[in-house]
Design an enzyme around this catalytic site. Structure first.
Site, PDB file in Angstrom:
ATOM      1  N   ASP A  25       1.573   1.045   0.957  1.00 15.30           N
ATOM      2  CA  ASP A  25       2.566   0.008   0.324  1.00 15.30           C
ATOM      3  C   ASP A  25       1.632  -0.842  -0.760  1.00 15.30           C
ATOM      4  O   ASP A  25       0.699  -1.100  -0.473  1.00 15.30           O
ATOM      5  CB  ASP A  25       3.383  -0.824   1.229  1.00 15.30           C
ATOM      6  CG  ASP A  25       2.557  -1.853   1.953  1.00 15.30           C
ATOM      7  OD1 ASP A  25       1.282  -1.442   2.414  1.00 15.30           O
ATOM      8  OD2 ASP A  25       3.054  -2.759   2.218  1.00 15.30           O
ATOM      9  N   GLU A  26       2.545  -1.041  -1.824  1.00 10.67           N
ATOM     10  CA  GLU A  26       2.195  -1.979  -2.880  1.00 10.67           C
ATOM     11  C   GLU A  26       0.771  -1.939  -3.483  1.00 10.67           C
ATOM     12  O   GLU A  26       0.172  -2.929  -3.393  1.00 10.67           O
ATOM     13  CB  GLU A  26       2.502  -3.260  -2.207  1.00 10.67           C
ATOM     14  CG  GLU A  26       3.966  -3.407  -1.887  1.00 10.67           C
ATOM     15  CD  GLU A  26       4.224  -4.646  -1.509  1.00 10.67           C
ATOM     16  OE1 GLU A  26       5.201  -5.556  -1.666  1.00 10.67           O
ATOM     17  OE2 GLU A  26       3.581  -5.238  -0.386  1.00 10.67           O
TER      18      GLU A  26
END
Ligand code: ACM
Length: 503
Positions: free
Chosen positions: A306-307
């Site tokens: 993620d991210e």
């Protein structure tokens, strides 16, 4: 049709009929059965009532036994009349039957205890019913995790995802890279004390979870959320990428920006990445995955994804393909946040964890669909309904609100097969994550997780077509959980949406 007085069971069972009477619970009641669920039942009744039931040979007033013919895996039947019997399809089913029995236990007006007479037949809708605890932003020790396991497993949740690393700290002993815990284990968000699990600590958590029929899924978040790795081994991690949003958010929160090689105690995201073109980064990943796989009897190993906001897309995709292949080589099934679905060659069979909104935005749905195209499946964790760390209301003192404000009703009213355009069979189930930026104690974790974890448990367990799968029914049944949660010392949030029972 909603029954006017549903049995107070959460999650709602497949079928249940209430009898007229009650079975008294006194110290004269004996429990028979050859299962760890027998002492678990005896201990739980004592915690709730102070009454210690005796373990005995059959025939006894309460009997526990296993019969695989009675229900699908993890299912059970339960009957309470003059006597009580729980028949589990397997040990997990027996354990879940015990949890249901405990929900039928009530204190009467005169202070005596009894079980509501009932017949229940039950089995789960989804095989995957999970909860995640972020032990990286704030660290929670072995005893706290055990308490969390107790509370979650009582709701028939069967997977515990531990988020073991993030920008603020590294939480698991890795013998081949000792500086991870030596240099990056002691810090946490906000400058609070950190901590880490030794391998023995971790084995103890895994064994305790197994005794409550929960599989532990360890996560090492890669290639982003890795600033702490750079505190231990600076050569593995790129210099922080400071995007405008991070700079603005850090200023708003009064948090310093990340500095390479120094502990980061704020909670801005998206600035860190391992060095994707360094061979040594893959030596590191391979060693960590190998050591974690050895500690993990369960089939899954989560590698984050993620991210990674400062990572060029081609680099991210290359890393996603390599890291999922490394997990497969180690004999485990990779799990990744849905962003890793951007990589065309992600390892076959990788499980995606969707954390976008219930109405997908941008490329999220396409990324999630990739896991299915590659022969994998999906876990649904929509951030605007299933995230346990969002605030219940704007003014709630704990939690964040970036994905929304999630009251109990919002947490309850969503359907896992209606989020993404994939076959229903590709949905393994549901996981409710709790990120710990704002939670410093287990009591604070519990206040965010309960009662909303019960909403996610019902979505994952109960049949979609059950007449009890309505907010009004759930709301009434949930209120009846209060005395049980109080007896177990669970610091739940007494939301005003619910009428909580006293007894
Ligand atoms: C996430 O909330 N960053 C998975």
């Amino acid at each position: 049709m909603v029954l006017p007085h549903p049995l107070p069971l959460v999650p709602a069972p497949v079928s249940a009929t209430a009898g007229e009477g009650r079975m008294p619970v006194t110290a004269a009641i004996r429990v028979a059965g050859d299962s760890p669920a027998v002492p678990q039942l005896i201990d739980a009744v004592e915690r709730r009532t102070g009454i210690r039931l005796a373990q005995a040979e059959a025939p006894a007033e309460i009997t526990l036994r296993i019969d695989p013919a009675v229900a699908a895996s993890e299912g059970y039947t339960l009957s309470v009349g003059e006597t009580a019997e729980i028949v589990g399809a397997d040990e997990a089913g027996l354990f879940y039957g015990v949890q249901t029995l405990l929900q039928l236990l009530r204190e009467d007006e005169d202070g005596s205890w009894s079980l509501r007479q009932a017949d229940v037949s039950d089995a789960p809708r989804f095989p995957r019913r999970g909860v995640m605890l972020d032990v990286a932003r704030h660290f929670f020790g072995v005893d706290d995790v055990k308490r969390f396991i107790d509370a979650a497993s009582a709701l028939k949740l069967n997977h515990l995802h531990l988020h073991l690393s993030d920008d603020q700290g590294w939480r698991i002993e890795i013998a081949s890279w000792p500086l991870l815990t030596e240099r990056a284990g002691a810090t946490a968000a906000g400058g609070d004390p950190g901590g880490f699990y030794t391998k023995d600590d971790y084995r103890e958590i895994v064994a305790y979870a197994a005794s409550r029929h929960m599989i532990v899924i360890p996560e090492i978040d890669l290639p982003g959320h890795t600033h702490a790795i750079g505190v231990a081994y600076p050569e593995l991690v790129e210099a922080p990428v400071l995007n405008d949003e991070l700079i603005a958010e850090s200023a708003r929160l009064g948090q310093p920006l990340p500095v390479a090689g120094e502990p980061y105690l704020g909670w801005g995201v998206g600035h860190s990445s391992v060095r994707i073109h360094e061979a040594r980064a893959y030596d590191f990943v391979r060693d960590v995955v190998r050591e974690l796989a050895k500690l993990t009897p369960g089939p899954y190993l989560h590698v984050g994804g993620d991210e990674s906001l400062g990572t060029p897309q081609a680099d991210f995709d290359l890393f996603a393909e390599r890291v999922t292949a490394i997990v497969v080589e180690a004999g485990k099934t990779p799990v990744a946040w849905h962003e890793m679905g951007s990589a065309p060659g992600i390892a076959e069979g990788t499980v995606g964890q969707y954390w976008g909104r219930t109405t997908p935005e941008g490329t999220h749905a396409e990324e999630a669909a990739r896991f299915v195209e590659r022969g994998g499946a999906l876990i649904l964790s929509p951030s605007n309904t299933a995230y346990l760390d969002m605030k219940y209301a704007e003014d709630f003192p704990l939690g964040l609100a970036w994905a929304g404000v999630i009251d109990v009703r919002t947490a309850y009213e969503w359907e896992p097969t209606a989020v993404l355009d994939v076959p229903d069979a590709a949905i393994l189930g549901v996981e409710a994550p709790l990120w710990s930026e704002t939670t410093r104690t287990l009591a604070e974790v519990e206040r965010l997780a309960f009662p909303r974890a019960a909403a996610q448990a019902e979505i994952a367990w109960s049949p979609r077509e059950s007449p009890e799968r309505t907010w009004e029914s759930f709301r009434a049944r949930l209120g009846a959980m209060a005395p049980l949660w109080k007896a177990e010392g669970i610091d739940f949030h007494p939301s005003a949406e619910i009428t909580w029972s006293d007894r």
